[in-house]
Scaffold this motif. Structure first.
Motif, short mmCIF file in Angstrom:
data_model
loop_
_atom_site.label_atom_id
_atom_site.label_comp_id
_atom_site.label_asym_id
_atom_site.label_seq_id
_atom_site.Cartn_x
_atom_site.Cartn_y
_atom_site.Cartn_z
N THR A 254 0.84 -1.19 0.00
CA THR A 254 0.00 0.00 0.00
C THR A 254 0.87 1.24 0.00
O THR A 254 1.98 1.24 0.55
CB THR A 254 -0.88 0.00 1.27
N ASN A 255 0.37 2.30 -0.60
CA ASN A 255 1.00 3.62 -0.54
C ASN A 255 0.71 4.20 0.85
O ASN A 255 -0.36 4.75 1.10
CB ASN A 255 0.43 4.50 -1.64
N HIS A 256 1.66 4.07 1.75
CA HIS A 256 1.43 4.48 3.14
C HIS A 256 1.24 5.97 3.30
O HIS A 256 0.49 6.42 4.18
CB HIS A 256 2.60 3.99 4.02
N SER A 257 1.90 6.77 2.47
CA SER A 257 1.75 8.22 2.58
C SER A 257 0.34 8.65 2.21
O SER A 257 -0.29 9.47 2.92
CB SER A 257 2.76 8.93 1.67
N LEU A 258 -0.17 8.12 1.12
CA LEU A 258 -1.50 8.51 0.65
C LEU A 258 -2.60 7.95 1.56
O LEU A 258 -3.59 8.63 1.85
CB LEU A 258 -1.72 8.01 -0.79
N MET A 259 -2.43 6.73 2.03
CA MET A 259 -3.46 6.06 2.81
C MET A 259 -3.28 6.21 4.32
O MET A 259 -3.97 5.55 5.10
CB MET A 259 -3.48 4.56 2.45
N LYS A 260 -2.39 7.05 4.75
CA LYS A 260 -2.03 7.17 6.16
C LYS A 260 -3.23 7.28 7.11
O LYS A 260 -3.29 6.56 8.12
CB LYS A 260 -1.09 8.36 6.36
N PRO A 261 -4.22 8.15 6.85
CA PRO A 261 -5.34 8.26 7.80
C PRO A 261 -6.12 6.95 7.98
O PRO A 261 -6.72 6.74 9.04
CB PRO A 261 -6.23 9.35 7.17
N LEU A 262 -6.12 6.09 6.97
CA LEU A 262 -6.86 4.83 7.06
C LEU A 262 -6.02 3.72 7.66
O LEU A 262 -6.51 2.94 8.49
CB LEU A 262 -7.38 4.43 5.68
N GLU A 264 -3.49 3.85 9.64
CA GLU A 264 -3.01 4.04 11.01
C GLU A 264 -4.08 3.75 12.06
O GLU A 264 -3.80 3.77 13.25
CB GLU A 264 -2.48 5.47 11.19
N LYS A 265 -5.29 3.43 11.61
CA LYS A 265 -6.34 3.09 12.56
C LYS A 265 -5.98 1.77 13.26
O LYS A 265 -5.50 0.83 12.61
CB LYS A 265 -7.68 2.95 11.84
N PRO A 266 -6.19 1.68 14.56
CA PRO A 266 -5.83 0.45 15.29
C PRO A 266 -6.46 -0.81 14.69
O PRO A 266 -5.82 -1.87 14.64
CB PRO A 266 -6.35 0.72 16.70
N GLY A 267 -7.71 -0.70 14.24
CA GLY A 267 -8.37 -1.87 13.67
C GLY A 267 -7.69 -2.35 12.41
O GLY A 267 -7.55 -3.56 12.19
N TYR A 268 -7.26 -1.42 11.57
CA TYR A 268 -6.54 -1.79 10.36
C TYR A 268 -5.22 -2.47 10.72
O TYR A 268 -4.86 -3.50 10.14
CB TYR A 268 -6.28 -0.55 9.49
N GLN A 269 -4.50 -1.87 11.66
CA GLN A 269 -3.21 -2.43 12.06
C GLN A 269 -3.37 -3.85 12.61
O GLN A 269 -2.55 -4.74 12.30
CB GLN A 269 -2.57 -1.53 13.12
N GLU A 270 -4.41 -4.07 13.38
CA GLU A 270 -4.65 -5.41 13.94
C GLU A 270 -5.00 -6.40 12.82
O GLU A 270 -4.52 -7.54 12.81
CB GLU A 270 -5.78 -5.35 14.97
N ASN A 271 -5.82 -5.96 11.88
CA ASN A 271 -6.16 -6.82 10.75
C ASN A 271 -4.91 -7.17 9.94
O ASN A 271 -4.73 -8.33 9.53
CB ASN A 271 -7.17 -6.13 9.84
N ALA A 272 -4.07 -6.18 9.67
CA ALA A 272 -2.86 -6.40 8.88
C ALA A 272 -1.95 -7.42 9.58
O ALA A 272 -1.34 -8.28 8.93
CB ALA A 272 -2.13 -5.09 8.65
#
Length: 328
Positions: A254-262, A264-272
């Motif tokens: 993923t493009n981390h710079s562009l998608m940063k607000p999404l 960085e959410k704890p739920g996303y991080q846990e899913n990843a």
């Protein structure tokens, strides 16, 4: 020799597989690689000469890599990959050497009216009835059926590449067939890129995070990574099909710079984290490219510019050829 799949109908698929089988037989090939995946592995939105498999064959292993057949298609789902494996079996095309990809969005739950395949649902019906029934929508719907090509064109225009001014994709597909012939006969063709392959930061991306399709693809809702999730079911079907075969699973990033607000959410991080743990536990080699390709080499949230696909080719091929992978 590198082959990329260009088609817009089931008839085109059968013709393409016939041609591949004939090519393999005429050249008496034994040690070729099949690539299956979505729009990233397909090489959207750039030129066919810049796809990661073209880079592998042209620039790596001294230009003497194994022959590669890239049968990836934009919007392919895990179910499509499984169905394509069964189609290849049907045609006697070996999958002894396979590279395929997934990404975070591959495991996001579908809406209840969505099937688990984008391209090959009808083919799956005749190839594996049980898997076909498992892949059907969870509930009946009055939503009108959409022909695969119309659905694909809509996906391209509204989801995959929302900032590109595309010309008619059907015309592009038809032209690509002609271009492939011109290339193989030594001619020079005009650009066949789907749209401008330029860095994301040179575009207007202010509304990208607000698109419903993007919000869904990067959902932070808890994921179920058991076979209750139909994509896990199809991953397991793929693994069973590839038992004792040379297979590499790649998770594109993923493009981390562009998608940063999404992201960085704890739920996303846990899913990843859960996805990485699950894919790492499978009995095949796994390459997680999340964060491995610099953000400036992306053209949007997940697709790459030419230099990005060159880096993708290097990373995938290094992993595929690694001594450690072959020892395991």
């Amino acid at each position: 020799m590198s082959y990329n799949l260009i088609l817009n109908s089931h008839h085109d698929l059968n013709v393409a597989l016939d041609k591949i089988k004939k090519d393999i037989q005429e050249k008496k090939l034994k040690d070729y690689v099949i690539i299956l995946g979505d729009s990233v592995f397909y090489g959207s939105p750039g030129k066919s000469e810049d796809t990661f498999n073209a880079v592998i064959e042209r620039e790596l292993d001294g230009g003497k890599s194994q022959p590669i057949y890239n049968l990836s298609l934009p919007a392919s789902q895990t179910g499509d990959i499984y169905a394509m494996l069964l189609k290849l079996d049907q045609y006697g095309i070996s999958t002894d050497h396979l590279i395929f990809n997934v990404r975070y969005a591959s495991f996001v739950p579908r809406y209840s009216y969505e099937s688990a395949l984008f391209w090959w649902l009808d083919d799956l019906h005749s190839l594996d009835l049980e898997a076909y029934q498992r892949s059907l929508p969870l509930e009946a719907t009055d939503k009108p059926a959409i022909k695969p090509y119309a659905k694909f064109k809509n996906e391209l225009e509204n989801v995959l590449m929302p900032y590109f001014n595309l010309y008619a994709y059907k015309d592009y597909l038809n032209e690509s067939v002609n271009n492939e012939w011109v290339r193989k006969t030594g001619g020079v063709v005009a650009s066949d890129e789907l749209g401008p392959s330029i860095p994301w930061y040179e575009k207007d991306t202010k509304d990208e995070l607000e698109q419903p399709e993007i919000q869904k693809a990067f959902s932070d809702a808890p994921m179920d990574l058991t076979e209750q999730n139909v994509d896990i079911y199809f991953i397991n079907k793929i693994i069973a099909h590839q038992k004792m075969k040379d297979t590499l699973l790649v998770m594109t990033g993923t493009n981390h710079s562009l998608m940063k607000p999404l992201i960085e959410k704890p739920g996303y991080q846990e899913n990843a984290r859960k996805i990485n743990d699950y894919l790492s536990s499978l009995p095949i080699p796994f390459l997680n490219l999340e964060g491995s390709i610099p953000d400036h080499l992306f053209t949007d949230h997940t697709h790459l510019i030419a230099e990005g696909y060159k880096e993708l080719g290097r990373l995938v091929w290094d992993a595929y050829k690694s001594e450690e992978r072959h020892k395991s």
